[in-house]
Design an enzyme around this catalytic site. Structure first.
Site, PDB file in Angstrom:
ATOM      1  N   LYS A 129       0.849  -1.090   0.035  1.00 12.45           N
ATOM      2  CA  LYS A 129       0.071  -0.035  -0.076  1.00 12.45           C
ATOM      3  C   LYS A 129       0.893   1.054   0.072  1.00 12.45           C
ATOM      4  CE  LYS A 129       0.741   1.996   3.195  1.00 12.45           C
ATOM      5  NZ  LYS A 129       2.107   2.409   3.891  1.00 12.45           N
ATOM      6  N   TYR A 217      -4.406   3.777   5.970  1.00 16.07           N
ATOM      7  CA  TYR A 217      -4.751   2.909   6.979  1.00 16.07           C
ATOM      8  C   TYR A 217      -6.133   2.995   7.761  1.00 16.07           C
ATOM      9  CZ  TYR A 217      -0.121   0.745   7.159  1.00 16.07           C
ATOM     10  OH  TYR A 217       0.863   0.348   6.673  1.00 16.07           O
TER      11      TYR A 217
HETATM   12  P1  NDP Z   1      12.351   1.803   2.750  1.00 20.16           P
HETATM   13  O1  NDP Z   1      12.952   2.895   2.155  1.00 20.16           O
HETATM   14  O2  NDP Z   1      12.962   1.263   4.031  1.00 20.16           O
HETATM   15  O3  NDP Z   1      12.697   0.376   1.638  1.00 20.16           O
HETATM   16  C1  NDP Z   1      12.355   0.573   0.224  1.00 20.16           C
HETATM   17  C2  NDP Z   1      13.434  -0.432  -0.470  1.00 20.16           C
HETATM   18  O4  NDP Z   1      13.224  -0.204  -1.751  1.00 20.16           O
HETATM   19  C3  NDP Z   1      14.910   0.258  -0.282  1.00 20.16           C
HETATM   20  O5  NDP Z   1      15.429  -0.592   0.967  1.00 20.16           O
HETATM   21  C4  NDP Z   1      15.486  -0.439  -1.707  1.00 20.16           C
HETATM   22  O6  NDP Z   1      15.768  -1.672  -1.485  1.00 20.16           O
HETATM   23  C5  NDP Z   1      14.377  -0.361  -2.431  1.00 20.16           C
HETATM   24  N1  NDP Z   1      14.374   0.776  -3.586  1.00 20.16           N
HETATM   25  C6  NDP Z   1      14.442   0.773  -4.825  1.00 20.16           C
HETATM   26  N2  NDP Z   1      14.694   1.928  -5.281  1.00 20.16           N
HETATM   27  C7  NDP Z   1      14.477   3.080  -4.402  1.00 20.16           C
HETATM   28  C8  NDP Z   1      14.652   4.226  -4.357  1.00 20.16           C
HETATM   29  N3  NDP Z   1      14.980   4.910  -5.507  1.00 20.16           N
HETATM   30  N4  NDP Z   1      14.874   4.758  -3.061  1.00 20.16           N
HETATM   31  C9  NDP Z   1      14.460   4.182  -1.956  1.00 20.16           C
HETATM   32  N5  NDP Z   1      14.422   2.862  -1.960  1.00 20.16           N
HETATM   33  C10 NDP Z   1      14.478   2.352  -3.149  1.00 20.16           C
HETATM   34  O7  NDP Z   1      10.864   1.777   2.902  1.00 20.16           O
HETATM   35  P2  NDP Z   1       9.900   0.977   3.524  1.00 20.16           P
HETATM   36  O8  NDP Z   1      10.164  -0.527   3.874  1.00 20.16           O
HETATM   37  O9  NDP Z   1       9.496   1.665   4.772  1.00 20.16           O
HETATM   38  O10 NDP Z   1       8.453   1.052   2.630  1.00 20.16           O
HETATM   39  C11 NDP Z   1       8.512  -0.063   1.491  1.00 20.16           C
HETATM   40  C12 NDP Z   1       6.975  -0.161   0.854  1.00 20.16           C
HETATM   41  O11 NDP Z   1       6.356  -0.851   2.048  1.00 20.16           O
HETATM   42  C13 NDP Z   1       6.320   1.148   0.665  1.00 20.16           C
HETATM   43  O12 NDP Z   1       5.508   1.050  -0.157  1.00 20.16           O
HETATM   44  C14 NDP Z   1       5.554   1.449   1.971  1.00 20.16           C
HETATM   45  O13 NDP Z   1       4.248   1.996   1.916  1.00 20.16           O
HETATM   46  C15 NDP Z   1       5.088   0.053   2.505  1.00 20.16           C
HETATM   47  N6  NDP Z   1       5.163  -0.280   3.725  1.00 20.16           N
HETATM   48  C16 NDP Z   1       3.949  -0.965   4.284  1.00 20.16           C
HETATM   49  C17 NDP Z   1       3.795  -1.188   5.724  1.00 20.16           C
HETATM   50  C18 NDP Z   1       2.665  -1.976   6.030  1.00 20.16           C
HETATM   51  O14 NDP Z   1       2.421  -2.075   7.301  1.00 20.16           O
HETATM   52  N7  NDP Z   1       1.949  -2.704   5.308  1.00 20.16           N
HETATM   53  C19 NDP Z   1       4.741  -0.705   6.574  1.00 20.16           C
HETATM   54  C20 NDP Z   1       6.042   0.306   6.177  1.00 20.16           C
HETATM   55  C21 NDP Z   1       5.954   0.123   4.784  1.00 20.16           C
HETATM   56  P3  NDP Z   1      17.187  -2.571  -2.162  1.00 20.16           P
HETATM   57  O15 NDP Z   1      18.243  -2.060  -1.355  1.00 20.16           O
HETATM   58  O16 NDP Z   1      16.907  -3.988  -1.726  1.00 20.16           O
HETATM   59  O17 NDP Z   1      17.170  -2.280  -3.454  1.00 20.16           O
END
Ligand code: NDP
Length: 371
Positions: A129, A217
């Site tokens: 989401k 949410y």
């Molecule tokens: P993070 O920034 O911690 O992680 C995102 C990951 O995406 C990065 O670690 C990286 O992984 C990859 N990535 C690829 N391109 C990019 C870029 N240009 N900039 C940043 N990251 C990039 O975010 P979250 O984990 O907090 O959020 C990720 C998703 O999960 C979102 O859609 C968020 O809305 C969702 N979410 C859902 C939750 C829920 O309860 N359902 C709670 C928290 C988040 P890598 O290094 O492996 O390439």
């Protein structure tokens, strides 16, 4: 000690000849499980999604897609995953028979592109989401799922969270009478120096502001409790602090009110400027009310039930952490059977359309937007 032993023997005697209890078909052996690739190994993927596979019964991880090969290999060693892809060779998952489903856990601005590419590679997709940056992107994702005959789900985990499912069932059973008002308040204080918050403050990667990330949410959970009813109009007002340098691209906060077809309102507020983290839902009925505070967290959701004439009751109806495995297995099941997932792409599209309508209203100073 002797008395305890005697009583244990008596219990064992009674248990003799018991019929088969439990379900021997579950959990499934590893070779029969639906196989998942995780795309984007960030805070949520590492902290919640991967551990969620532990108690899953139908799902297992087989591949990681990441821009950081070293991190992917480290996590692979921890979880027994040995297939790795980068964003450059992502499309070659089409040739990988050990992947059935793809879980998109990337920043919002990348959801549509990576979802569509996975669908075109012949994989089912569960996307985090909010579904995407715009309703046009959501429509393209749904069209790609149809064209490739694959399932598409949005990871609204609250639909699998036992306390929220319990509250939904109580409301549906009429335990608080007819619904009269719903309100949801969700927020936290965004830290622009922390990478996962930094992209949330940029329109290109965040899609929108607090409403996209945290307010959703409240919106989605409120509507989950009102099955059969339908939003007909919306009004909204921004509540972003003047001059706050964090909010040059997206809103810092928004308050909204949705008129439902059956004649009551769903109100909500969302903020990137509150501390501590807040997640609260309230349901007011003609005969009673339910408050959940916190309502949509990973571990700790609580229910407070009040009815005229009875003492208020605070309780927990299940273990919130179960939501992660339940969501994975629910989607694995949809992928196998071809049935719609409990939270399909169409639900993600509905919510983005509603948020776009909120922005239209707020841009026009709180005008009523018909849906
Ligand atoms: P993070 O920034 O911690 O992680 C995102 C990951 O995406 C990065 O670690 C990286 O992984 C990859 N990535 C690829 N391109 C990019 C870029 N240009 N900039 C940043 N990251 C990039 O975010 P979250 O984990 O907090 O959020 C990720 C998703 O999960 C979102 O859609 C968020 O809305 C969702 N979410 C859902 C939750 C829920 O309860 N359902 C709670 C928290 C988040 P890598 O290094 O492996 O390439």
């Amino acid at each position: 000690a002797a008395a305890a032993l005697a009583s244990a023997r008596a219990v064992a005697q009674e248990a003799q000849g018991q019929p088969l209890l439990g379900d021997p078909a579950l959990p499934e052996p590893s070779g029969q499980r639906t196989r998942w690739a995780i795309v984007g190994l960030g805070t949520f993927a590492v902290g919640q999604v991967m551990p969620g596979f532990g108690p899953a019964r139908k799902s297992r991880m087989t591949a990681f897609v990441s821009g950081n090969a070293e991190k992917a290999r480290k996590l692979g060693a921890r979880y027994g995953v040995d297939r790795f892809y980068g964003y450059d060779n992502y499309d070659s998952i089409a040739d990988d028979d050990a992947i059935d489903c793809v879980y998109i856990v990337l920043p919002v601005g990348l959801h549509a592109e990576y979802t569509i590419r996975a669908l075109e590679a012949g994989k089912h997709v569960l996307c985090e989401k909010p579904m995407a940056s715009t309703s046009a992107e959501c429509e393209a994702m749904i069209a790609a799922a149809k064209a490739n005959d694959r399932r598409l789900g949005v990871a609204y985990r609250v639909h699998f969270e036992p306390n929220n499912v319990h509250v939904r069932d109580r409301i549906a059973a009429g335990d608080i009478g007819a619904m009269r008002f719903v309100s949801g308040d969700h927020g936290f204080n965004a830290n622009p120096d922390w990478p996962p918050h930094k992209w949330r403050l940029e329109k290109a990667l965040g899609g929108g502001g607090s409403m996209y990330d945290i307010g959703i949410y409240g919106l989605n959970t409120s509507l989950m409790m009102l099955d059969g009813d339908r939003p007909v109009s919306v009004t909204a007002t921004y509540s972003t602090p003047e001059g706050d340098p964090r909010f040059t691209e997206v809103e810092g906060g928004i308050d909204y009110r949705i008129r439902m077809a059956s004649g009551f309102n769903v109100a909500g507020s969302s903020s990137y400027c509150w501390s501590p983290y807040l997640s609260r839902q309230r349901y007011f009925g003609s005969e009673g009310s339910i408050e959940m505070n916190p309502a949509t967290t990973y571990y700790d959701n609580r229910i407070r039930f009040e009815k005229a004439g009875d003492a208020p009751r605070e309780y927990v109806a299940g273990n919130a952490i179960d939501q992660f495995a339940a969501q994975l297995d629910g989607f694995s099941q949809a992928a196998r059977t071809g049935e719609a997932h409990r939270t399909p792409g169409e639900m993600g599209l509905r919510d983005i359309r509603l948020i776009e309508a909120m922005y239209r209203s707020a841009d026009a100073g709180g005008a009523v937007v018909e849906l």
